[in-house]
Design an enzyme around this catalytic site. Sequence first.
Site, short mmCIF file in Angstrom:
data_model
loop_
_atom_site.label_atom_id
_atom_site.label_comp_id
_atom_site.label_asym_id
_atom_site.label_seq_id
_atom_site.Cartn_x
_atom_site.Cartn_y
_atom_site.Cartn_z
N ASP A 12 -35.76 29.09 38.74
CA ASP A 12 -36.55 29.00 37.50
C ASP A 12 -37.74 28.05 37.63
OD1 ASP A 12 -34.71 30.73 36.27
OD2 ASP A 12 -33.40 29.04 35.80
N LYS A 15 -41.52 31.12 39.59
CA LYS A 15 -41.91 32.04 40.67
C LYS A 15 -42.47 33.35 40.12
CE LYS A 15 -37.78 31.96 42.29
NZ LYS A 15 -37.17 30.93 41.44
N GLY A 16 -41.90 33.81 38.98
CA GLY A 16 -42.33 35.08 38.40
C GLY A 16 -43.83 35.07 38.12
N HIS A 40 -36.98 36.46 36.05
CA HIS A 40 -38.34 35.99 36.31
C HIS A 40 -39.19 36.39 35.11
CE1 HIS A 40 -37.85 36.08 40.97
NE2 HIS A 40 -36.96 35.35 40.37
N THR A 301 -32.00 35.48 31.76
CA THR A 301 -30.98 36.54 31.80
C THR A 301 -29.89 36.28 30.77
OG1 THR A 301 -31.38 36.80 34.15
CG2 THR A 301 -29.37 37.79 33.31
N ARG A 304 -28.75 30.98 28.08
CA ARG A 304 -28.07 29.68 27.94
C ARG A 304 -29.03 28.53 28.24
NH1 ARG A 304 -23.87 29.84 33.15
NH2 ARG A 304 -25.43 30.58 34.60
N PRO A 305 -28.82 27.38 27.53
CA PRO A 305 -29.72 26.24 27.75
C PRO A 305 -29.65 25.76 29.19
CG PRO A 305 -27.88 25.64 26.29
CD PRO A 305 -27.78 27.10 26.53
N LEU A 333 -46.99 21.89 34.40
CA LEU A 333 -47.46 20.52 34.18
C LEU A 333 -47.69 20.27 32.69
CD1 LEU A 333 -48.33 17.93 35.73
CD2 LEU A 333 -50.68 18.77 35.57
P1 GDP Z 1 -38.51 31.99 37.95
O1 GDP Z 1 -37.08 32.38 37.89
O2 GDP Z 1 -38.81 31.02 39.04
O3 GDP Z 1 -39.44 33.17 37.99
O4 GDP Z 1 -38.83 31.22 36.61
P2 GDP Z 1 -38.46 31.67 35.12
O5 GDP Z 1 -39.42 32.72 34.71
O6 GDP Z 1 -37.00 31.95 34.99
O7 GDP Z 1 -38.70 30.32 34.34
C1 GDP Z 1 -39.94 29.71 34.29
C2 GDP Z 1 -40.38 29.59 32.84
O8 GDP Z 1 -41.56 28.81 32.80
C3 GDP Z 1 -40.76 30.90 32.19
O9 GDP Z 1 -40.45 30.81 30.82
C4 GDP Z 1 -42.27 30.98 32.42
O10 GDP Z 1 -42.94 31.78 31.45
C5 GDP Z 1 -42.64 29.56 32.27
N1 GDP Z 1 -43.80 29.08 33.01
C6 GDP Z 1 -44.19 29.35 34.28
N2 GDP Z 1 -45.26 28.60 34.62
C7 GDP Z 1 -45.54 27.85 33.53
C8 GDP Z 1 -46.52 26.85 33.23
O11 GDP Z 1 -47.35 26.48 34.05
N3 GDP Z 1 -46.49 26.30 31.98
C9 GDP Z 1 -45.57 26.65 31.03
N4 GDP Z 1 -45.61 26.07 29.84
N5 GDP Z 1 -44.62 27.56 31.29
C10 GDP Z 1 -44.61 28.15 32.51
MG MG Z 2 -35.60 32.50 36.50
#
Ligand code: GDP
Ligand code: MG
Length: 424
Positions: A12, A15-16, A40, A301, A304-305, A333
Site C-alpha cells: 500500500d 504503487k497503483g 491498488h 480490498t 479494514r483500518p 507527502l
Molecule cells: P498500492 O497497494 O501500493 O497500490 O497502494 P494502495 O492504492 O493500496 O494505497 C495507497 C493509497 O494512497 C491509495 O488510496 C492512493 O489513492 C493513495 N495515494 C497514492 N499516492 C498518493 C499521494 O501522493 N497522496 C495522497 N494523498 N494519496 C496517495
Molecule cells: Mg494496496
Amino acid sequence: MVRAIVGANWGDEGKGKITDMFAEQSDIVIRFQGGANAGHTIINNYGKFALHQLPSGVCFDHTTNIIGNGVAIDIPRLMKEIESVKAGGVPEVNILVSERCQIMMPYHVLFDTYEEERLAKNAFGSTKSGIAPFYSDKYAKIGFQICELFDEEYLKDKLTRVLEVKNLILENIYHKPTLDVEEVFATLIEYREMIKPYVCNTTKLVREAIKEGKTILLEGQLGSLKDPDHGIYPMVTSSSTLAGYGAVGAGIPPYEIKDICVVSKAYSSAVGAGEFVSEIFGDEAQEMRLHGGDAGEFGATTGRPRRMGWFDCVATRYGIEAQGATQVVLTALDCLSYLDEIKVCVAYDINGEITKDFPVTPVLKHCKPVLVTMPGWKCNIRGITEFDKLPKEAQDYVNFIEKEIGAKITYVSNGPKREEIIKR
Ligand code: GDP
Ligand code: MG
C-alpha cells in the site's frame, strides 16, 4: 525496456498510482505475483478504481495487460473486476492470462478461513482470499495450471487424487463438510469457459515484445517486508514481492529488468499482524489514518483500518536494498501536512544497542524506534509540481529521508491524482 514497480515496505505504498503513471508510456503491464488479496488504487479521467488482480495499465487502450504465471488467479473475481472496470466507463479492457498461471481453487478460500479460525488469536490476519493455501498447493505440486483445464480426463483424475487428501483434512482437522469431485470438476469447467478468451502463451509474447524494444512494466504487489525470504517471516505473504521474482513470475530474463522503481510512502502503514517498529496507536494513529491516502488508510480490498506509523528509515533502506532499487518514489507527502511536528525512525534500539541494520524477526520483536523530530510545514502542498516550490520543511523532510535510505528519490507524489507529482 523492462521496468519493475515494487514496494519498499509492507504494501500500500501507492504503487497503483505510480504504475498507472508509467503505464501511460508502456506497451505492456504485467502482474507477476500475489493474487486478489491486495488492492491498488488508481484515479484517472474515468474515475477511481480499486484494482485487485487487473494490472494498473488496464484503463489505457494502448497497453496490453498480462496476468503472469506467478499470480494466483481467482477467475470468478477477475471476471467481476473486468465487468466493474467496464462499468466504470473504460471502453476497452486488454487483458491476457498466462496459460501457466495457477488457479485459485474453489476450496482455497475455505481452507484459508478454516485455518485462521483454528489459529484464533494466533491468526496471520489473512485477507482470507485463499493465498496461503494456494501457494502451499502450488509448491506441494497439487495445484492446477490453467492449461490443465483443457484435458478433461486428466483433470478429473488429478482432481480425484487431490480431493482425497483435501477431504481427509476437512473431515479430521477442521470438522467441516467434504468436497465432491463432480461438483468441483463442474466448477472448474465453468472457470475454463470464463477464462478461455484471455489465455495464451504470454511468455512467448513478452519475449518477442522485448526483442521488438517494447516498454514493459512489471507491477508488484505488497512490499519487501512481506517477502517470504527477506521479509518479516512468518508474517509475510506467500509469493515473493521482490523485483527479482518478476523475472520468474512474468517469464523474463533477469538481465532485461533495467529499472527497479521502488515506491515508499512518506509515513508507514501495514495490514495484518507482524512486526512494525515505528507503529503509533490510539488517537495519534487515527488522525494519521484519516489524513492518509486518498480517503483515509483503509484497505482497498477489505476496507479494514490500516496500522499506522512514522516513516521507518531502517526498514525502508533494507526494503530498497532487497529490491535493488535504481530509483525511489516517495508518495503521499501531502498526507503529513496536518502535523506540527513529524517524527522519523532513524535507528532501532535493541535493549540499549543502537543499529541501523534491519534485523531478523526474532530480534525485531525487541526493537524500539529511535525517533528524530522534524518541523512540519502546515500548509496544503497538493498539486505543486516543482520541488523548489515546496515549503522548506517539506524539502528538508524529503532530503533527510533520501540521505537515510541511501537511494535517489526521483519523484515525490503529493496527491492521489495522476498529475499530482514532482519530478526531481
Ligand atoms: P498500492 O497497494 O501500493 O497500490 O497502494 P494502495 O492504492 O493500496 O494505497 C495507497 C493509497 O494512497 C491509495 O488510496 C492512493 O489513492 C493513495 N495515494 C497514492 N499516492 C498518493 C499521494 O501522493 N497522496 C495522497 N494523498 N494519496 C496517495
Ligand atoms: Mg494496496
